[in-house]
Design an enzyme around this catalytic site. Structure first.
Site, PDB file in Angstrom:
ATOM      1  N   SER A  68     -12.378  14.861  25.980  1.00 44.39           N
ATOM      2  CA  SER A  68     -12.229  16.110  26.730  1.00 44.39           C
ATOM      3  C   SER A  68     -11.054  16.042  27.703  1.00 44.39           C
ATOM      4  O   SER A  68     -10.730  14.981  28.249  1.00 44.39           O
ATOM      5  CB  SER A  68     -13.500  16.416  27.509  1.00 44.39           C
ATOM      6  OG  SER A  68     -14.624  16.403  26.666  1.00 44.39           O
TER       7      SER A  68
HETATM    8  N1  SAH Z   1     -16.985  13.876  26.482  1.00 40.09           N
HETATM    9  C1  SAH Z   1     -16.551  13.294  25.226  1.00 40.09           C
HETATM   10  C2  SAH Z   1     -16.304  14.441  24.275  1.00 40.09           C
HETATM   11  C3  SAH Z   1     -16.493  14.105  22.871  1.00 40.09           C
HETATM   12  S1  SAH Z   1     -16.294  15.456  21.750  1.00 40.09           S
HETATM   13  C4  SAH Z   1     -15.277  12.510  25.495  1.00 40.09           C
HETATM   14  O1  SAH Z   1     -14.658  12.753  26.545  1.00 40.09           O
HETATM   15  O2  SAH Z   1     -14.881  11.662  24.697  1.00 40.09           O
HETATM   16  C5  SAH Z   1     -17.968  15.877  21.421  1.00 40.09           C
HETATM   17  C6  SAH Z   1     -18.781  14.856  20.701  1.00 40.09           C
HETATM   18  O3  SAH Z   1     -20.045  15.455  20.409  1.00 40.09           O
HETATM   19  C7  SAH Z   1     -18.216  14.394  19.381  1.00 40.09           C
HETATM   20  O4  SAH Z   1     -18.057  13.015  19.394  1.00 40.09           O
HETATM   21  C8  SAH Z   1     -19.276  14.824  18.349  1.00 40.09           C
HETATM   22  O5  SAH Z   1     -19.424  13.897  17.285  1.00 40.09           O
HETATM   23  C9  SAH Z   1     -20.522  14.883  19.201  1.00 40.09           C
HETATM   24  N2  SAH Z   1     -21.615  15.704  18.681  1.00 40.09           N
HETATM   25  C10 SAH Z   1     -21.565  16.910  18.084  1.00 40.09           C
HETATM   26  N3  SAH Z   1     -22.800  17.344  17.782  1.00 40.09           N
HETATM   27  C11 SAH Z   1     -23.671  16.383  18.218  1.00 40.09           C
HETATM   28  C12 SAH Z   1     -25.100  16.248  18.204  1.00 40.09           C
HETATM   29  N4  SAH Z   1     -25.908  17.196  17.684  1.00 40.09           N
HETATM   30  N5  SAH Z   1     -25.641  15.132  18.733  1.00 40.09           N
HETATM   31  C13 SAH Z   1     -24.841  14.161  19.254  1.00 40.09           C
HETATM   32  N6  SAH Z   1     -23.485  14.220  19.294  1.00 40.09           N
HETATM   33  C14 SAH Z   1     -22.912  15.338  18.790  1.00 40.09           C
END
Ligand code: SAH
Length: 222
Positions: A68
């Site tokens: 993010s």
């Molecule tokens: N805050 C994190 C953002 C990652 S992007 C950072 O700064 O790195 C969002 C993440 O949510 C992705 O890795 C995706 O695989 C995950 N995601 C999407 N749907 C999900 C679910 N139902 N359960 C767990 N993770 C999920």
């Protein structure tokens, strides 16, 4: 918590990120600003992205996902108003960057990620940085993590079609949740407060997240 790192060539870009992208845009919570000054964001992206790690945009982290944007992490963390005794659930560990900041601000963080490779990578870097108050779980977090509930705060890092009722259920009385809600191009970052079994919702910001994929999230209709 974690071992302090020595100043290095990323210290100045990190301080400038906090000054211009966070403080300069109105984020005023000193605990959040201090945590984001400490956490080495570049270590959560691959070497080829190190030089972009403190820039004002998301960065690819594999599996089609992104770390993010710092500002979005800042407004999310400020809105959660975490106390050092809080138990937190994060849905969407991704790189583990926001997890590290949550771990700096709260007592314990449960973080759930559906991609095992990302969960493993996040677990490794968090452990190597010395965070011992984080539990990374592989699975569908769209329906929360009932066995570890209730949570003082929940943060969802992927866009949901609506606020999942099961996540509200897993909030403690007085609990706060930040969650992006909406379709691919028109999401709002919402702050949800649970009080006396009612929920109050406030829009924090327009935003653009990857989809929450799961039983309470999107399917193939994203
Ligand atoms: N805050 C994190 C953002 C990652 S992007 C950072 O700064 O790195 C969002 C993440 O949510 C992705 O890795 C995706 O695989 C995950 N995601 C999407 N749907 C999900 C679910 N139902 N359960 C767990 N993770 C999920």
């Amino acid at each position: 918590m974690r071992t302090e790192t020595q100043p290095d060539r990323f210290t100045a870009p990190r301080e400038s990120m906090v000054a211009s992208q966070l403080r300069g845009r109105g984020i005023a919570d000193e605990r959040v600003l201090a945590a984001m000054t400490r956490v080495p964001r570049h270590q959560f992206v691959s070497d080829s992205y190190h030089d972009q790690a403190y820039e004002d945009h998301p960065i690819p982290i594999g599996e089609g996902q992104t770390i993010s944007q710092p500002y979005i992490v800042g407004i999310t963390l400020e809105a959660l108003a975490l106390q050092p005794s809080d138990i937190v659930l994060e849905v969407g560990t991704g790189s583990g960057y926001q997890t590290a900041i949550l771990a700096e601000l709260a007592h314990h963080v449960y973080s759930i990620e559906r991609h095992a490779s990302l969960a493993q990578g996040a677990h490794s870097i968090l452990a190597s940085l010395g965070y011992d108050n984080v539990t990374v779980v592989v699975g569908d977090g769209s329906h929360g993590l009932a066995q570890s509930a209730p949570f003082d705060a929940i943060v969802v890092s992927a866009a949901a079609p609506q606020i999942p009722p099961l996540l509200i259920e897993q909030l403690s009385e007085g609990g706060r949740m930040v969650i992006p809600v909406g379709p691919a191009h028109a999401q709002e970052l919402l702050l949800v407060r649970k009080q006396l079994s009612n929920t109050a919702v406030r829009v924090l910001e327009g935003c653009r997240f990857v989809p929450l994929i799961g039983s309470e999230g999107y399917g193939s209709d994203w």
